[in-house]
Design an enzyme around this catalytic site. Structure first.
Site, PDB file in Angstrom:
ATOM      1  N   GLU A 275      25.241  30.398  43.864  1.00 47.88           N
ATOM      2  CA  GLU A 275      25.711  32.019  44.713  1.00 47.88           C
ATOM      3  C   GLU A 275      24.740  32.216  45.962  1.00 47.88           C
ATOM      4  O   GLU A 275      25.124  33.263  46.810  1.00 47.88           O
ATOM      5  CB  GLU A 275      24.840  32.825  43.155  1.00 47.88           C
ATOM      6  CG  GLU A 275      24.956  34.246  43.079  1.00 47.88           C
ATOM      7  CD  GLU A 275      24.465  34.767  42.076  1.00 47.88           C
ATOM      8  OE1 GLU A 275      25.006  34.990  40.833  1.00 47.88           O
ATOM      9  OE2 GLU A 275      23.436  34.622  42.023  1.00 47.88           O
ATOM     10  N   LYS A 410      32.361  42.247  39.140  1.00 44.33           N
ATOM     11  CA  LYS A 410      31.595  43.765  37.812  1.00 44.33           C
ATOM     12  C   LYS A 410      32.216  45.165  38.509  1.00 44.33           C
ATOM     13  O   LYS A 410      32.769  45.536  37.180  1.00 44.33           O
ATOM     14  CB  LYS A 410      29.761  44.025  38.385  1.00 44.33           C
ATOM     15  CG  LYS A 410      29.724  42.892  38.313  1.00 44.33           C
ATOM     16  CD  LYS A 410      27.687  43.433  38.313  1.00 44.33           C
ATOM     17  CE  LYS A 410      26.825  41.831  38.259  1.00 44.33           C
ATOM     18  NZ  LYS A 410      25.482  42.088  38.067  1.00 44.33           N
TER      19      LYS A 410
HETATM   20  O1  PA5 Z   1      20.608  35.614  41.736  1.00 39.22           O
HETATM   21  C1  PA5 Z   1      20.414  36.709  41.222  1.00 39.22           C
HETATM   22  O2  PA5 Z   1      20.139  37.409  42.212  1.00 39.22           O
HETATM   23  C2  PA5 Z   1      21.930  37.217  40.062  1.00 39.22           C
HETATM   24  O3  PA5 Z   1      22.013  35.434  39.270  1.00 39.22           O
HETATM   25  C3  PA5 Z   1      20.911  37.940  39.321  1.00 39.22           C
HETATM   26  O4  PA5 Z   1      19.847  37.393  39.032  1.00 39.22           O
HETATM   27  C4  PA5 Z   1      21.297  38.129  37.706  1.00 39.22           C
HETATM   28  O5  PA5 Z   1      22.544  38.036  38.494  1.00 39.22           O
HETATM   29  C5  PA5 Z   1      20.906  38.846  37.088  1.00 39.22           C
HETATM   30  O6  PA5 Z   1      20.725  40.402  37.727  1.00 39.22           O
HETATM   31  P1  PA5 Z   1      20.084  41.041  37.753  1.00 39.22           P
HETATM   32  O7  PA5 Z   1      18.302  40.606  37.140  1.00 39.22           O
HETATM   33  O8  PA5 Z   1      19.485  42.230  38.137  1.00 39.22           O
HETATM   34  O9  PA5 Z   1      19.996  41.673  35.931  1.00 39.22           O
END
Ligand code: PA5
Length: 423
Positions: A275, A410
């Site tokens: 990511e 999303k």
């Molecule tokens: O690293 C990140 O920002 C993402 O992997 C989030 O942790 C994940 O999408 C979950 O998001 P949230 O904590 O807002 O539900």
């Protein structure tokens, strides 16, 4: 943690010199915080183990341990993988059992998890920074229903713990309205960099982890890896190593662990790097292998497939268990020569053998030696990888802290869900 020089042997001076210069820029960006990254650098200074907040987390964990046989942790991506990794590495602690939900939409698994709650005392910790991620939101809706049916509103409320943004979001609003106990993920810490905040620390403490020790490990790492000199900074060496090989055609990195307790740590590592780095048409694909298990499957590919792989091996030096091979009178398996040998030593030979074979087969290798899997080492390792990932992303020329690609899926999904509502 120590990096051997195996994988660094192929560095040529021109490339190396260029990377060194770029590293200086990346280091300065992290120390001073440029415009893009300054809102996301809260994880760089881990919590002080004696901080009041840590005391509150420990107190909440103790309360949960008194109240519940099972803690249901609901979260997706960076909001659950760190806790899960820590818990699996610290397997065998005598805490409350931790089950995870809210990272997928699979009905079979939901059914399986809820079936495990039957007849047991349950608490819930929902973790979502944004408070709007669909998977945990759905799981939390189901869990709230279950808790209210089971305990009634008042007792269910007492057993629900919310971890979210300090200022905004649907989850914070829900916590305030319903009177759930809530904890804040610091504003300047994004999901995948949040393992050493309450997001990861509360579930780990409920499992029985000494989170103060973990934070001590992280603080030690923070001190060590501020050193701008590459020779003295193994974290920066790892970031440089990855980028050197990426620039030389290695587009996939395998994280190889020889200890089954590292399985979810590998998933956490994969999410952190994928990511953070996979954007703007760039990025090393982070893949996970478990050895020696996978030497009997993808081992063939590693040895002789396309030469676009580099490998990072995690080796845990100390073994918790002494298992020696027993004597067998018949010796029909021909392993008599191993009688009395320690299984961890045999595993070590397999690791060293595969390391040489893979290196000779054209896969650069680097080894991260972990002394043990104690809280202190785990805290150190979490910090090591987070900082290496931020530096590596900057060397790659991408923003380590956003995830615009995730937002794209999303949008499509919510569009389809909305269509159903209006049809
Ligand atoms: O690293 C990140 O920002 C993402 O992997 C989030 O942790 C994940 O999408 C979950 O998001 P949230 O904590 O807002 O539900």
């Amino acid at each position: 943690m120590f990096i051997s020089t195996l994988g660094l042997a192929g560095f040529n001076t021109a490339e190396y010199a260029k990377l060194r210069l770029e590293l200086e820029v990346a280091h300065a960006k992290l120390v001073e915080g440029d415009r893009k990254s300054q809102d996301n650098l809260g994880w760089m200074q881990p919590l002080d183990p004696d901080d009041e907040q840590v005391g509150k987390i420990i107190a909440a964990a103790e309360q949960i341990r008194r109240d519940a046989d099972v803690l249901l942790v609901i979260g997706a991506g960076g909001s659950y993988l760190g806790a899960r990794a820590g818990i699996e590495m610290l397997a065998g602690r005598s805490g409350t059992e931790i089950l995870f939900l809210g990272h997928h939409l699979c009905t079979a698994n939901l059914k399986e998890v809820f079936a495990k709650l039957k007849g047991r005392r349950v608490a819930v910790n929902v973790v979502s920074k944004s408070g709007t991620t669909l998977e945990p939101a759905i799981a939390f809706r189901l869990a709230r229903r279950w808790m209210i049916d089971q305990y009634g509103v008042e007792e269910a409320t007492r057993r629900i713990y919310v971890t979210t943004d300090p200022e905004k979001g649907a989850l914070l609003a829900m916590a305030k309205k319903n009177g759930y106990k809530s904890f804040s993920i610091p504003e300047r810490v994004g999901g995948r960099y949040s393992v050493l905040t309450v997001a990861g620390l509360l579930p780990m403490a409920v499992h029985g982890a000494d989170i103060r020790e973990m934070l001590r490990g992280a603080q030690e790492a923070a001190r060590l890896y501020t050193n701008p000199r590459l020779e003295a900074n193994t974290c920066y060496q790892y970031a440089v190593y990855r980028n050197f090989w990426y620039r030389n055609g290695k587009s996939i990195e395998l994280l190889a662990g020889y200890d089954t307790r590292l399985r979810t740590l590998s998933d956490w590592w994969q999410q952190l790097f994928a990511e953070s780095e996979g954007k703007d048409g760039k990025g090393i694909f982070p893949a996970v292998v478990q050895l020696t298990t996978d030497l009997h499957s993808v081992g063939q590919y590693i040895q002789q497939g396309p030469r676009h792989l580099l490998q990072t091996v995690l080796w845990v030096k100390q073994s918790d268990l002494n298992v020696t091979l027993p004597e067998m009178e018949d010796d029909l398996d021909g392993l008599g020569y191993l009688t009395g040998q320690d299984l961890h030593e045999i595993n070590k030979r397999a690791f060293l053998g595969a390391l040489t074979a893979h290196t000779n087969g054209g896969v650069p290798n680097v080894v991260l030696h972990l002394p043990d899997l104690t809280e202190q080492t785990i805290g150190h390792m979490f910090y090591f990888f987070m900082k290496a990932c931020a530096v590596s992303s900057l060397l790659l020329g991408v923003n380590p802290f956003d995830q615009p690609g995730v937002e794209a899926y999303k949008r499509q999904m919510f569009h389809l869900l909305e269509e159903r509502r209006t049809s």
